[in-house]
Design a protein around this motif. Structure first.
Motif, mmCIF file in Angstrom:
data_model
loop_
_atom_site.group_PDB
_atom_site.id
_atom_site.type_symbol
_atom_site.label_atom_id
_atom_site.label_comp_id
_atom_site.label_asym_id
_atom_site.label_seq_id
_atom_site.Cartn_x
_atom_site.Cartn_y
_atom_site.Cartn_z
ATOM 1 N N PHE A 26 1.132 -1.147 -0.061
ATOM 2 C CA PHE A 26 -0.067 0.049 0.388
ATOM 3 C C PHE A 26 0.997 0.865 0.226
ATOM 4 C CE2 PHE A 26 -2.856 -2.641 1.295
ATOM 5 C CZ PHE A 26 -4.469 -2.112 0.792
ATOM 6 N N THR A 27 0.223 2.125 -0.538
ATOM 7 C CA THR A 27 0.856 3.796 -0.276
ATOM 8 C C THR A 27 0.095 4.815 -0.426
ATOM 9 O OG1 THR A 27 1.318 3.730 -2.825
ATOM 10 C CG2 THR A 27 2.861 2.268 -2.435
ATOM 11 N N LEU A 28 0.673 5.932 0.091
ATOM 12 C CA LEU A 28 -0.628 6.992 0.685
ATOM 13 C C LEU A 28 0.052 8.251 -0.456
ATOM 14 C CD1 LEU A 28 -2.980 7.882 1.136
ATOM 15 C CD2 LEU A 28 -2.044 8.599 3.166
ATOM 16 N N HIS A 29 -0.477 8.936 -0.757
ATOM 17 C CA HIS A 29 0.295 10.573 -1.876
ATOM 18 C C HIS A 29 -0.685 11.103 -1.588
ATOM 19 C CE1 HIS A 29 2.700 7.168 -4.196
ATOM 20 N NE2 HIS A 29 3.082 8.279 -4.782
ATOM 21 N N HIS A 30 -0.013 12.460 -1.149
ATOM 22 C CA HIS A 30 -0.982 13.718 -1.036
ATOM 23 C C HIS A 30 -0.834 14.637 -2.100
ATOM 24 C CE1 HIS A 30 -1.773 12.835 2.693
ATOM 25 N NE2 HIS A 30 -0.824 12.130 3.081
ATOM 26 N N THR A 31 -1.029 15.059 -2.457
ATOM 27 C CA THR A 31 -0.907 16.225 -3.597
ATOM 28 C C THR A 31 -1.230 17.380 -3.787
ATOM 29 O OG1 THR A 31 -0.506 14.794 -5.436
ATOM 30 C CG2 THR A 31 -0.668 16.457 -6.609
ATOM 31 N N ILE A 32 -0.673 18.772 -3.997
ATOM 32 C CA ILE A 32 -1.059 20.077 -3.574
ATOM 33 C C ILE A 32 -1.325 20.737 -4.795
ATOM 34 C CG2 ILE A 32 -1.149 22.431 -3.573
ATOM 35 C CD1 ILE A 32 -0.290 21.315 -0.196
ATOM 36 N N ARG A 33 -2.208 20.727 -6.227
ATOM 37 C CA ARG A 33 -2.234 20.997 -7.404
ATOM 38 C C ARG A 33 -2.721 22.653 -7.839
ATOM 39 N NH1 ARG A 33 -4.586 16.484 -7.666
ATOM 40 N NH2 ARG A 33 -3.600 14.660 -8.931
ATOM 41 N N TYR A 34 -2.197 23.253 -8.467
ATOM 42 C CA TYR A 34 -2.389 25.107 -8.884
ATOM 43 C C TYR A 34 -1.555 24.893 -9.701
ATOM 44 C CZ TYR A 34 -2.484 30.372 -9.122
ATOM 45 O OH TYR A 34 -3.396 31.120 -9.276
ATOM 46 N N GLN A 35 -3.356 26.098 -11.090
ATOM 47 C CA GLN A 35 -3.790 26.000 -11.966
ATOM 48 C C GLN A 35 -4.212 27.702 -11.493
ATOM 49 O OE1 GLN A 35 -6.091 22.653 -13.199
ATOM 50 N NE2 GLN A 35 -4.667 22.828 -14.479
ATOM 51 N N HIS A 36 -3.513 28.068 -13.108
ATOM 52 C CA HIS A 36 -3.417 29.985 -13.561
ATOM 53 C C HIS A 36 -4.265 30.208 -14.450
ATOM 54 C CE1 HIS A 36 -3.745 34.144 -12.481
ATOM 55 N NE2 HIS A 36 -3.507 34.284 -13.722
ATOM 56 N N TYR A 37 -5.130 30.145 -15.140
ATOM 57 C CA TYR A 37 -6.565 29.848 -16.444
ATOM 58 C C TYR A 37 -6.133 32.142 -16.564
ATOM 59 C CZ TYR A 37 -7.628 25.804 -16.758
ATOM 60 O OH TYR A 37 -7.924 24.308 -15.823
ATOM 61 N N VAL A 38 -5.344 32.453 -18.031
ATOM 62 C CA VAL A 38 -5.695 33.873 -18.470
ATOM 63 C C VAL A 38 -6.584 33.416 -20.098
ATOM 64 C CG1 VAL A 38 -4.680 36.625 -19.107
ATOM 65 C CG2 VAL A 38 -3.867 34.764 -17.120
ATOM 66 N N LEU A 39 -7.305 34.459 -20.245
ATOM 67 C CA LEU A 39 -8.203 33.953 -21.138
ATOM 68 C C LEU A 39 -8.341 35.457 -21.425
ATOM 69 C CD1 LEU A 39 -9.710 31.998 -18.996
ATOM 70 C CD2 LEU A 39 -11.106 31.781 -20.826
ATOM 71 N N SER A 40 -7.908 35.612 -22.936
ATOM 72 C CA SER A 40 -8.451 37.431 -23.746
ATOM 73 C C SER A 40 -9.129 36.499 -25.309
ATOM 74 C CB SER A 40 -6.804 37.647 -24.080
ATOM 75 O OG SER A 40 -6.307 36.834 -22.854
ATOM 76 N N ASN A 41 -10.176 37.156 -24.733
ATOM 77 C CA ASN A 41 -11.228 37.248 -25.986
ATOM 78 C C ASN A 41 -11.090 35.505 -26.548
ATOM 79 O OD1 ASN A 41 -13.340 38.141 -27.926
ATOM 80 N ND2 ASN A 41 -11.751 38.639 -29.147
ATOM 81 N N TYR A 42 -11.058 34.739 -25.748
ATOM 82 C CA TYR A 42 -11.095 33.384 -26.071
ATOM 83 C C TYR A 42 -11.793 32.859 -26.522
ATOM 84 C CZ TYR A 42 -8.555 28.701 -26.076
ATOM 85 O OH TYR A 42 -8.149 27.329 -26.704
ATOM 86 N N ASN A 43 -12.389 33.456 -27.669
ATOM 87 C CA ASN A 43 -13.675 32.471 -28.054
ATOM 88 C C ASN A 43 -14.205 30.314 -29.090
ATOM 89 O OD1 ASN A 43 -15.092 34.624 -27.813
ATOM 90 N ND2 ASN A 43 -14.047 35.700 -29.364
#
Length: 671
Positions: free
Chosen positions: A576-593
């Motif tokens: 058995f294994t136990l994994h902890h993960t912290i994720r961060y995502q930053h989205y920048v949209l510019s007139n994205y149709n």
């Protein structure tokens, strides 16, 4: 008339051996009046010459004959005979003779007269297709300049027959004809004429003498000897001799599992059904069916009779099955056998001898004679064969530590852990225990063989609506060494050997699309425990190709990073294994149709925490043969809306999804 017949008989008796001797060569002399064949005389060799050869080294031939200048020999005698045999044994000549050219007192001069065998100039085929010729060339291995002998022609004939018999042409005939090549001296052409005949298939397979199993059951056991049927499209219905013999052994093995340990195939008959098919009939003598009787134990002190019988799992009246008995006594892959019971507790010198004490009718009584011996401890543990991977990377995965009791299961688990690293060929992993009965210890050597584990990705293409080049470059180093980056001597081509993983990848089509990512994993963070630390960062840009200053530019920029820490658990077991993960995502949209997101302009953030509980007992990552991989994961973001006094039902999408809220669950199982 009787006298004439007797005279002919006596002449044939004396003449035939003379001809047989001449096949191996002849001993001639130009001065026969000086040689008394009834009274051998000793001579000194004054000189040896060779005649009749054009392509062989004369000095080497003289050495092979064993006739050296200055040697003293008897004429006639065994030395001359042995010289002829030695030269004939080389299979280079069609005739060998040794003659006396001159005698001066006690000095004799000899001439070795040889007739070289012809050499192959070329060969050709008749009666078969070009594709078949190409395959056969690899089998017969005929090359220009090879000496042509009867053995060579016979071997060529046999290999051609074997090739076509394997293809189902049981009536194939091949003839190898030797033709003199008039364009080259001492050369011949081999013309190979092949008549394949019809491909012969198996019309039917029948059995005689079988009562325990029906014919169709026995036919199913024969995996490579199948009768011709309309539904049998995946297996060729042709007779292959090695496969046929193996299939017959499978039949007997099946009978053995049902207690018929005396079962045997009395005979098998193969006969023609028509011009294109054959029938096979197999006659079986099943013999008697046997059962287990009483099982007694002798010599055991560590475990009681009841404990051993429980592990053995055999009771009186069970059908006698030798394979089951062996697997429960010795080396069961699952470790549930008597031998593993002792070997996992240090009893390296343990011996078990099953003995049949009595056969009463159809019942076999057994006595298990045990020698337990002393418990052994591990003395030295060494590793050999690793050329790139550092010793400490291997040693930290090894379960057999010096000073511990010897354990077979620890060795098996060690092999599995080394295979999971991915740096070594799992088929070449070896273990060499060296026991020392005099002091109750054992040395263990693990033998590994490195295999390529790094990956390089380089690709390019042209296409899409943008009509531009798409290029990708990626490298993955699975046995990286970060601590040696500043050591120039360790760059071969990069620092390696510490078991770390570094991956860098870039993909671009210019201003339309760009993607960059990098990840690094340390499987033993801190160096003392298998705590895996992973870090990754990436950036992706998608636009319509317009410059940043253009008002018509449409774009999406995603930047992300993650940090993960995993540990191996001891409960319920250490798979058995136990994994902890912290994720961060930053989205920048510019007139994205692109209709991918709810809004076209603005910023969104995704900060989440994930946890994965997994159990991986697969024996090796590539071509696994046992084990399972099961995982349960959950990912969630902070519940921002619970701590806010804003009314989210009235907020616009850009404000509502500035910080994304989600929870995601996943279960995965591979057996």
């Amino acid at each position: 008339m009787k006298k004439v017949l007797i005279s002919i008989f006596l002449l044939s008796v004396f003449i035939y051996p003379t001809k047989a001797q001449l096949r191996f060569g002849a001993f001639n002399t130009a001065s026969s009046d000086k040689i008394d064949y009834t009274n051998p005389k000793t001579y000194e060799i004054g000189g040896v010459t060779i005649s009749g050869v054009n392509y062989l080294d004369e000095s080497i031939l003289i050495k092979l004959s064993g006739l050296n200048v200055g040697d003293k020999i008897e004429i006639p005698g065994d030395v001359i005979t042995n010289a002829i045999k030695s030269l004939w044994k080389q299979k280079l000549f069609s005739d060998v003779k040794i003659s006396i050219t001159k005698i001066q007192g006690s000095i004799v001069f000899l001439e070795i007269e040889l007739a070289e065998r012809p050499r192959l100039s070329r060969f050709s085929f008749k009666g078969i297709r070009k594709s078949e010729i190409d395959d056969i060339r690899e089998e017969i291995k005929l090359v220009k300049g090879k000496i042509v002998t009867e053995h060579l022609k016979t071997t060529t004939d046999n290999k051609i027959n074997e090739y076509f018999i394997d293809k189902g042409f049981l009536n194939v005939t091949a003839s190898v004809i030797e033709v003199k090549d008039t364009t080259l001296p001492n050369s011949v052409i081999l013309k190979i004429d092949v008549d394949k005949g019809n491909r012969v298939k198996i019309n039917d397979v029948t059995f005689s003498g079988n009562t325990e199993f029906e014919d169709k059951k026995l036919r199913r056991l024969m995996k490579d000897t199948k009768k011709r049927t309309w539904y049998n499209v995946l297996t060729a219905s042709k007779l292959l001799e090695p496969a046929y013999e193996d299939d017959k052994k499978k039949i007997i093995a099946k009978y053995n599992t049902k207690g018929y340990r005396d079962a045997r195939i009395v005979k098998d008959t193969i006969y023609a059904f028509d011009e294109k098919s054959i029938n096979i009939n197999i006659t079986i003598d099943e013999g008697n069916k046997y059962y287990f009787g009483n099982v007694n134990w002798a010599g055991n002190t560590k475990y009681t009779d009841e404990q051993l019988s429980r592990v053995l799992g055999v009771t009186k009246g069970d059908i006698f099955n030798q394979d089951v008995l062996d697997s429960r006594l010795f080396m069961n892959p699952n470790g549930t056998d008597i031998s593993s019971l002792y070997l996992d507790d240090g009893y390296l010198f343990f011996q078990l001898t099953p003995t049949e004490t009595m056969i009463e009718g159809d019942t076999i009584n057994l006595e298990m004679r045990i020698y337990e011996g002393p418990q052994a401890t591990v003395n030295r543990v060494t590793v050999s064969g690793n050329t790139r991977t550092n010793d400490h990377v291997i040693l930290r995965e090894i379960r057999t530590k010096p000073g511990q009791k010897f354990s077979r299961s620890d060795i098996i688990r060690t092999q599995r852990e080394l295979s999971q690293l991915g740096y070594f060929d799992p088929e070449k992993l070896g273990v060499n225990p060296v026991p020392h009965p005099e002091n109750g210890t054992v040395d263990i050597e693990y033998v590994v063989e490195e295999k390529p584990s790094d990956q390089v990705e380089l690709s390019g293409g042209w296409g899409g609506h943008i009509n531009r080049v798409v290029g990708t470059l990626g490298v993955t180093f699975n046995n990286f060494s970060a601590k040696n980056i500043l050591k120039p001597s360790s760059w071969r081509p990069l620092p390696q050997g510490d078991g770390q993983r570094l991956s860098v990848r870039a993909q671009t089509t210019g201003s339309y699309f760009q993607s960059y990512n990098m990840s690094f994993t340390e499987p033993w963070f801190g160096g003392k425990k298998p705590n895996a630390l992973s870090f990754s960062i990436y950036n992706t840009i998608q636009t319509n190709g317009q410059p940043k200053t253009s008002e018509t530019r449409q774009g999406l920029n995603v930047t992300g990073t993650s940090l993960s820490l995993g540990k191996r658990l001891k409960f319920p077991d250490d798979f058995f294994t136990l994994h902890h993960t912290i994720r961060y995502q930053h989205y920048v949209l510019s007139n994205y149709n692109a209709r991918t997101f709810i809004f076209n302009d603005g910023i969104a953030n995704n900060l989440s925490y994930g946890v994965t509980l997994a159990r991986n007992s697969v024996d090796q990552p590539i071509y696994p043969r046992s084990g399972a991989n099961i995982s349960l994961s959950a990912q969630a973001t902070p519940p921002y809306s619970l701590f806010s006094d804003k009314d989210f039902s009235t907020l616009d999408d850009k404000e509502k999804y500035k910080w994304i809220e989600l929870h995601k669950w996943k279960f995965d199982a591979t057996w």
